[in-house]
Design a protein around this motif. Structure first.
Motif, short mmCIF file in Angstrom:
data_model
loop_
_atom_site.label_atom_id
_atom_site.label_comp_id
_atom_site.label_asym_id
_atom_site.label_seq_id
_atom_site.Cartn_x
_atom_site.Cartn_y
_atom_site.Cartn_z
N UNK A 133 0.81 -1.22 0.00
CA UNK A 133 0.00 0.00 0.00
C UNK A 133 0.85 1.27 0.00
N UNK A 134 1.95 1.28 0.76
CA UNK A 134 2.80 2.48 0.80
C UNK A 134 3.32 2.82 -0.59
N UNK A 135 3.70 1.81 -1.36
CA UNK A 135 4.18 2.05 -2.72
C UNK A 135 3.04 2.53 -3.63
N UNK A 136 1.89 1.91 -3.49
CA UNK A 136 0.76 2.23 -4.37
C UNK A 136 0.18 3.61 -4.09
N UNK A 137 0.37 4.12 -2.88
CA UNK A 137 -0.18 5.42 -2.51
C UNK A 137 0.73 6.59 -2.89
N UNK A 186 -14.63 -2.35 -2.68
CA UNK A 186 -14.42 -3.36 -1.64
C UNK A 186 -13.00 -3.92 -1.71
N UNK A 187 -12.53 -4.20 -2.90
CA UNK A 187 -11.20 -4.79 -3.07
C UNK A 187 -10.10 -3.81 -2.66
N UNK A 188 -10.25 -2.54 -3.02
CA UNK A 188 -9.25 -1.53 -2.63
C UNK A 188 -9.20 -1.41 -1.11
N UNK A 189 -10.37 -1.40 -0.47
CA UNK A 189 -10.40 -1.34 1.00
C UNK A 189 -9.70 -2.55 1.61
N UNK A 190 -9.88 -3.72 0.99
CA UNK A 190 -9.24 -4.94 1.49
C UNK A 190 -7.72 -4.89 1.29
N UNK A 191 -7.28 -4.30 0.20
CA UNK A 191 -5.84 -4.13 -0.03
C UNK A 191 -5.21 -3.20 0.99
N UNK A 192 -5.98 -2.18 1.41
CA UNK A 192 -5.48 -1.19 2.36
C UNK A 192 -5.77 -1.57 3.81
N UNK A 193 -6.25 -2.77 4.07
CA UNK A 193 -6.59 -3.19 5.42
C UNK A 193 -5.40 -2.99 6.37
N UNK A 207 -4.34 -4.56 8.98
CA UNK A 207 -3.64 -5.78 9.36
C UNK A 207 -3.22 -6.53 8.10
N UNK A 208 -1.91 -6.60 7.79
CA UNK A 208 -1.47 -7.27 6.57
C UNK A 208 -1.95 -8.72 6.46
N UNK A 253 -8.84 -14.99 -0.35
CA UNK A 253 -7.68 -14.22 0.08
C UNK A 253 -7.47 -14.09 1.58
N UNK A 254 -8.45 -14.38 2.41
CA UNK A 254 -8.31 -14.16 3.84
C UNK A 254 -7.09 -14.90 4.37
N UNK A 255 -6.25 -14.16 5.10
CA UNK A 255 -5.07 -14.76 5.69
C UNK A 255 -3.87 -14.77 4.79
N UNK A 256 -4.02 -14.22 3.56
CA UNK A 256 -2.91 -14.21 2.63
C UNK A 256 -2.00 -13.04 2.97
N UNK A 257 -0.72 -13.32 3.15
CA UNK A 257 0.26 -12.27 3.40
C UNK A 257 0.80 -11.75 2.08
N UNK A 258 1.20 -10.48 2.09
CA UNK A 258 1.80 -9.91 0.88
C UNK A 258 3.18 -10.50 0.68
#
Length: 400
Positions: free
Chosen positions: A194-198, A335-342, A344-345, A395-400
């Motif tokens: 997220x830091x890179x994408x923002x 919804x997906x963008x909010x999930x990407x920015x959650x 908790x990684x 995707x739940x529980x998937x780490x980047x």
């Protein structure tokens, strides 16, 4: 003197509109504001502008605002709240011009009501035309309402279109900066944070629109908007990567001529254009709106890669289908963008999880065309629920 209503008065477009009103007090006066949840900003705007009506998100916030206004000795301002309050702001009889700048479908009902009330609209809310463009454009034709785009790209097209008739247009080109990842190796996309994408290279914007720029979904929404605003099929709405962001859009005419609109990257300019249309207002030398021709020393253009930006491909596909596909595109993306920015990684989806989620939702979406705003909002809720189910399953529980 044009009397202005601003839907989203505390956001960036709202503040830029108020800046224009500050610079041209003899021309524009804000008399109705919809301020969302920002109580402090709403109070400050009441103190400065003394609108006739202000709407805020909830009944509780409205009571707090009324108390603060009373304590400050500010009277004569009607305080309303919720969606009904926003509609009240948008349809106030004295209003001549409505700036629609509420992010998301929250601004849809009020914008539609303003169109039906015969108000001229300065449109900065992408979701209105993406989710309900067919209904809004039909209502605008029925009530002879001008929809003047404030998005820099569509505003640029609108300006260029004045150089010919609609029948003389071969195609239009929407420019895109390409965001922060136009040169990033595709193998690295799985690990984008997220830091890179923002970190947008050109514009300072809210979080969702900044991520949408990084995925180029923002440009995809603009394609759908352009199809509706200018009555063009998707094949005649092209996109091009233009890192300098000085050419905001181009219009190619049937004789081969191309007109381009060039200006500073400052949202006050398209807002001023929309407010003044069909006139043009003189921008003083110290306004910051004058363009330095030295900035044209280099102009680069390239075609976007759908493999790099699958969200853009999905938007073109939704534009071809129309109806609920466009509604689902917007809802699933939010919804997906909010999930990407959650925060908790461990609970967040990866960057490429955004287009994967959207594609799964579109596969489960019908091609129906809603016949009312109520049906649009119902389809929006259904698509959001579908997106959350897709994310939970994949995707739940998937780490980047």
């Amino acid at each position: 003197m044009k009397k202005i209503a601003i839907l989203g008065s505390t956001g960036s477009i709202g503040n830029s509109t108020l800046s224009i009103c500050e610079s041209f007090p003899d021309r524009y006066r804000p008399i109705a504001l919809a301020a969302g949840q920002n109580l402090d900003a709403a109070f400050e705007q009441c103190h400065r502008w003394r609108p006739r009506v202000i709407s805020i998100a909830t009944e509780e916030l409205a009571a707090q605002l009324q108390s603060r206004l009373k304590a400050a000795g500010i009277t004569g301002i009607e305080v309303v709240y919720g969606s009904a309050g926003t509609v009240r702001v948008a349809t106030l009889p004295e209003v001549d011009f409505v700036v629609s700048a509420i992010v998301g479908v929250a601004g849809l009902e009020a914008t539609y009501a303003a169109v039906k009330a015969g108000k001229t609209i300065g449109l900065a809310n992408k979701e209105c035309l993406v989710a309900a463009g067919e209904l809004i454009m039909d209502a605008a034709k029925e009530h002879n309402v001008a929809l003047l785009p404030i998005d820099s790209e569509h505003n640029a097209v609108h300006q260029c279109m004045r150089g010919g008739t609609p029948a003389e247009v071969r195609q239009i080109w929407l420019t895109a900066s390409g965001g922060p990842f136009r040169s990033t190796p595709l193998a690295d996309f799985e690990h984008i944070t997220p830091a890179q994408a923002l970190k947008h290279p050109t514009w300072v914007m809210g979080q969702r629109i900044t991520i949408d720029s990084a995925t180029m979904m923002n440009k995809g929404f603009e394609v759908i908007e352009a199809c509706r605003l200018f009555s063009l099929p998707p094949a005649q709405v092209r996109t091009t990567i233009h890192p300098q962001s000085t050419v905001h859009s181009l219009v190619e005419f049937v004789d081969g001529s191309i007109l381009a609109q060039i200006s500073v990257t400052d949202m006050r300019l398209p807002i001023l254009y929309a407010l003044a249309y069909p006139e043009r207002v003189n921008a003083p030398a110290d306004s910051g709106l004058r363009f330095d021709l030295a900035a044209l020393s280099q102009l680069d253009f390239s075609q976007p890669d759908f493999a790099r930006f699958p969200c853009l491909r999905l938007a073109y596909e939704a534009a071809e289908t129309g109806g609920e596909a466009c509604i689902a595109l917007n809802a699933a993306d939010e919804v997906a963008v909010a999930a990407f920015l959650a925060p908790d990684p461990a609970q967040a989806i990866p960057f490429l999880g955004i287009p994967r989620t959207i594609e799964q939702v579109l596969m489960q979406t019908s091609s129906r065309h809603p016949a009312s705003i109520t049906e649009v909002l119902e389809a929006d809720l259904a698509a959001r629920a579908c997106a959350r189910e897709v994310i939970s399953r994949q995707f739940t529980g998937v780490l980047r």
